[in-house]
Design a protein around this motif. Structure first.
Motif, PDB file in Angstrom:
ATOM      1  N   SER A  80      -8.705  23.126  12.108  1.00 47.09           N
ATOM      2  CA  SER A  80      -9.951  22.644  11.415  1.00 47.09           C
ATOM      3  C   SER A  80     -10.434  23.845  10.596  1.00 47.09           C
ATOM      4  O   SER A  80      -9.982  24.995  10.693  1.00 47.09           O
ATOM      5  N   TRP A  81     -11.348  23.504   9.474  1.00 49.93           N
ATOM      6  CA  TRP A  81     -11.642  24.393   8.472  1.00 49.93           C
ATOM      7  C   TRP A  81     -12.992  24.650   8.948  1.00 49.93           C
ATOM      8  O   TRP A  81     -13.945  23.915   8.850  1.00 49.93           O
ATOM      9  N   LEU A  82     -13.502  25.930   8.845  1.00 53.98           N
ATOM     10  CA  LEU A  82     -15.074  26.395   8.838  1.00 53.98           C
ATOM     11  C   LEU A  82     -15.306  27.033   7.717  1.00 53.98           C
ATOM     12  O   LEU A  82     -14.756  27.969   7.270  1.00 53.98           O
ATOM     13  N   CYS A  83     -16.569  26.633   6.917  1.00 55.04           N
ATOM     14  CA  CYS A  83     -16.895  27.222   5.767  1.00 55.04           C
ATOM     15  C   CYS A  83     -18.242  27.708   5.940  1.00 55.04           C
ATOM     16  O   CYS A  83     -19.343  26.802   6.545  1.00 55.04           O
ATOM     17  N   VAL A  84     -18.407  28.983   5.529  1.00 59.52           N
ATOM     18  CA  VAL A  84     -19.760  29.638   5.626  1.00 59.52           C
ATOM     19  C   VAL A  84     -20.502  29.562   4.406  1.00 59.52           C
ATOM     20  O   VAL A  84     -19.871  30.054   3.298  1.00 59.52           O
ATOM     21  N   VAL A  85     -21.872  29.390   4.036  1.00 59.26           N
ATOM     22  CA  VAL A  85     -22.329  29.440   3.047  1.00 59.26           C
ATOM     23  C   VAL A  85     -23.753  30.000   3.003  1.00 59.26           C
ATOM     24  O   VAL A  85     -24.475  29.799   4.050  1.00 59.26           O
ATOM     25  N   THR A  86     -24.112  31.006   2.060  1.00 59.31           N
ATOM     26  CA  THR A  86     -25.503  31.437   1.937  1.00 59.31           C
ATOM     27  C   THR A  86     -26.178  30.391   1.384  1.00 59.31           C
ATOM     28  O   THR A  86     -26.017  29.940   0.259  1.00 59.31           O
ATOM     29  N   SER A  87     -27.338  29.873   1.845  1.00 63.91           N
ATOM     30  CA  SER A  87     -28.048  28.754   1.475  1.00 63.91           C
ATOM     31  C   SER A  87     -29.530  28.923   1.154  1.00 63.91           C
ATOM     32  O   SER A  87     -29.994  29.911   1.936  1.00 63.91           O
ATOM     33  N   SER A  88     -30.135  28.145   0.595  1.00 60.27           N
ATOM     34  CA  SER A  88     -31.725  28.074   0.480  1.00 60.27           C
ATOM     35  C   SER A  88     -32.182  26.924   0.171  1.00 60.27           C
ATOM     36  O   SER A  88     -31.416  26.036  -0.392  1.00 60.27           O
ATOM     37  N   ASP A  89     -33.412  26.573   0.354  1.00 60.98           N
ATOM     38  CA  ASP A  89     -34.069  25.367  -0.169  1.00 60.98           C
ATOM     39  C   ASP A  89     -34.374  25.281  -1.314  1.00 60.98           C
ATOM     40  O   ASP A  89     -34.637  24.384  -2.173  1.00 60.98           O
TER      41      ASP A  89
END
Length: 595
Positions: free
Chosen positions: A48-57
């Motif tokens: 499976s693929w795991l994606c990490v994202v820097t995120s904000s609202d």
């Protein structure tokens, strides 16, 4: 001898053109709410693929900035709901880079504002941007990203001279990382950037910056996170700087076959910076501008540029092929170059357009390369929407020198050296994909010419089939040995001019004019090299109007100007050839003349 070809459009032409894999909207959406940055993927032990994202609202630098993960079990077509690695209600957590080990454990390293500092002194005041300061920390997952360690763990970063010159004298470190960790032998290297002084954000924010690496020699085997060892490199007081200027940031390191390290990073001078270490990161070569195999420096604005190792001494480089020196809207399209190691040095190929958006104001960046089951995918973000794209394998392999299997296809005109000393005309040809409206076609066309021009008088025409309304195409000589390519639908004319010195009187030259109907870009190639504007202009390629329509003309084509047999050979293809294909055509042309 002249050969022409025409016929009905193939049933799948428009379908194929509409689904250009390079078009940004044709990627699969990873995340499209709020702010999304650095969508970096690791493949788990189960596939499976795991994606990490820097995120904000809200936006980049917002106080809700956090780290989330999403998973995909269908190779990026669909993604799970977000899983918090750091929550939105804590101090800012930013710029995550993931690492997967052979045990299946996944680490995520990121910048964490542990002291909850709320503003940064700048040269003219104070800024609320607090997402490039604090500690390097990590959490880990042993269940493929479904849950994460309750504790976060610190990675110590040694203080450099640039830290002691920051607004807090080194008591607080300003840094961030954009490059995924690189495994070289049994060691792991994380490239990152330190910041010294700051400007107002509208003036560029980071005023002085340089690169460093964190090296761990036991993280791949050690299961106790408190026993992982770290070393800050290079040795001494100073990091990896730019060849010119005070900005050197967003470093990305790759390992070479012999165990050496190669690092690329952005500058504010319009070029990709690079350096090499032959001793595991302790010392580095004098930084210089990265170059193509031809020796030309690789142009890039103040935007992320990444190198990735693809095994067997092969690499890929992401950049933007223009020398604008600001952030701005200079990140569309994105380009790839293929690198092959020769005696411990990467030789970079002529580049290809990898991803583009129809709107020139859209800027994609912070990519990741996913290699899985022999296929290549690219992630990118334009800050609001993060996507993943399947990359045409022919494009990738062509960057590494694989010969094209299609160069005898899609030829609508094939002319070889007529005997007439006056202007020579050939039967009219038709471009089946001659309608340029966005919804109709993205294939384009290409001219490949072998020429020897003795009279460089501006305005002299080499090929022309324009009718009384101006509809058709034309290639003419411009001042300073340039060529100007013109195309018109009878209501709108678009043109682009090559770099100065394209032609030299009496010199045999191979010219490629690629009219790429996808990004609506004209590219000039001269003797197998893609023009980039040189020192005179930031771009060597030009955009044409998306309102340009049918450029077909019923008029016969005038092939070689007045009074001289200047055009030795001319082929017109009913598609935009890849840059690598034009390089190959030039090689074939030289071989034919040599024989």
């Amino acid at each position: 001898m002249v050969t022409t070809a025409s016929g009905p459009q193939l049933p799948d032409d428009t379908q194929r053109a509409r689904h250009d894999p390079r078009l940004i909207e044709n990627g699969h959406v990873i995340q499209a709410n709020g702010y999304s940055d650095q969508p970096y993927v690791v493949v788990t032990r189960s596939g499976s693929w795991l994606c990490v994202v820097t995120s904000s609202d809200a936006h980049e630098g917002d106080s809700s900035q956090r780290i989330i993960a999403r998973t995909s079990t269908d190779r990026g077509f669909t993604w799970s709901d977000p899983i918090d690695i750091e929550p939105a209600d804590g101090p800012e957590a930013s710029w995550a880079v993931p690492l997967v080990t052979s045990s299946g454990r996944i680490y995520v390293f990121y910048t964490y504002n542990a002291k909850n500092i709320r503003e940064v002194p700048t040269d003219t005041g104070r800024s609320p941007r607090v997402d490039t300061l604090g500690d390097m920390v990590f959490r880990y997952s042993d269940d493929e990203g479904r849950s994460w360690s309750a504790n976060r763990f610190d990675v110590p970063i040694r203080t450099y001279d640039i830290d002691r010159r920051n607004p807090y004298g080194g008591d607080v470190q300003f840094w961030w990382s954009v490059g995924k960790p690189e495994i070289v032998g049994t060691s792991v290297f994380i490239a990152a950037s330190k910041v010294g002084e700051f400007r107002e954000e509208s003036q560029g924010f980071q005023k002085t910056s340089e690169g460093f690496l964190l090296r761990s020699d036991n993280i791949l085997a050690e299961q106790d996170p408190t026993k992982i060892t770290w070393e800050t490199l290079p040795d001494g007081e100073f990091g990896l700087r730019a060849p010119e200027g005070e900005v050197a940031e967003e470093h990305k390191v790759v390992g070479l076959r012999n165990g050496d390290l190669y690092c690329v990073y952005r500058s504010e001078k319009g070029y990709v910076a690079s350096a090499t270490s032959r001793d595991g990161g302790h010392t580095w070569s004098t930084p210089e501008w990265a170059t193509f195999a031809s020796g030309r420096p690789i142009k890039n604005p103040r935007a992320a540029t990444f190198a990735w190792s693809c095994g067997d001494g092969r690499h890929l480089l992401w950049f933007h092929n223009n020398s604008n020196t600001w952030f701005g809207t200079y990140r569309n399209p994105a380009w790839l170059s293929g690198g092959i190691e020769v005696d411990g040095v990467i030789q970079w190929s002529e580049p290809e357009i990898a991803i583009y958006a129809d709107n020139p104001q859209v800027s994609m960046s912070y990519p990741d390369l996913v290699q899985f089951d022999g296929r290549f995918s690219l992630t990118e973000t334009e800050k609001h929407t993060a996507r993943i794209h399947d990359i045409d394998d022919e494009l990738i392999q062509g960057l590494w020198g694989r010969r094209s299997q299609r160069l005898e296809e899609d030829i609508v005109l094939d002319y070889v050296d007529g005997a007439d000393e006056t202007a020579f005309t050939v039967t009219p040809f038709q471009l089946r994909r001659g309608n340029w409206r966005i919804e109709d076609a993205r294939a384009g066309f290409t001219l490949s010419l072998s020429i020897e021009v003795h009279d460089l008088t501006p305005g002299r025409i080499l090929v022309d089939n324009r009718d009384s309304t101006g509809r058709g195409i034309c290639l003419e000589i411009e001042h300073e040995g340039r060529l100007r390519f013109i195309m018109s639908d009878g209501r709108r004319e678009c043109s682009w001019t090559s770099d100065a010195g394209t032609l030299a009187a009496g010199a045999e030259t191979h010219i490629g004019v690629i009219v790429d109907g996808g990004p609506k870009i004209v590219l000039f190639m001269v003797d197998g090299r893609l023009q980039d504007g040189g020192d005179a202009r930031p771009y060597g390629w030009g955009r044409f109007s998306d309102d340009l329509r049918d450029v077909n003309s019923a008029r016969p084509l005038s092939v070689h100007g007045r009074g001289r047999r200047e055009v030795r050979a001319l082929r017109i293809y009913d598609r935009a050839l890849r840059v690598a294909e034009v390089v190959e055509l030039r090689g074939r042309s030289r071989a034919q003349h040599a024989s």
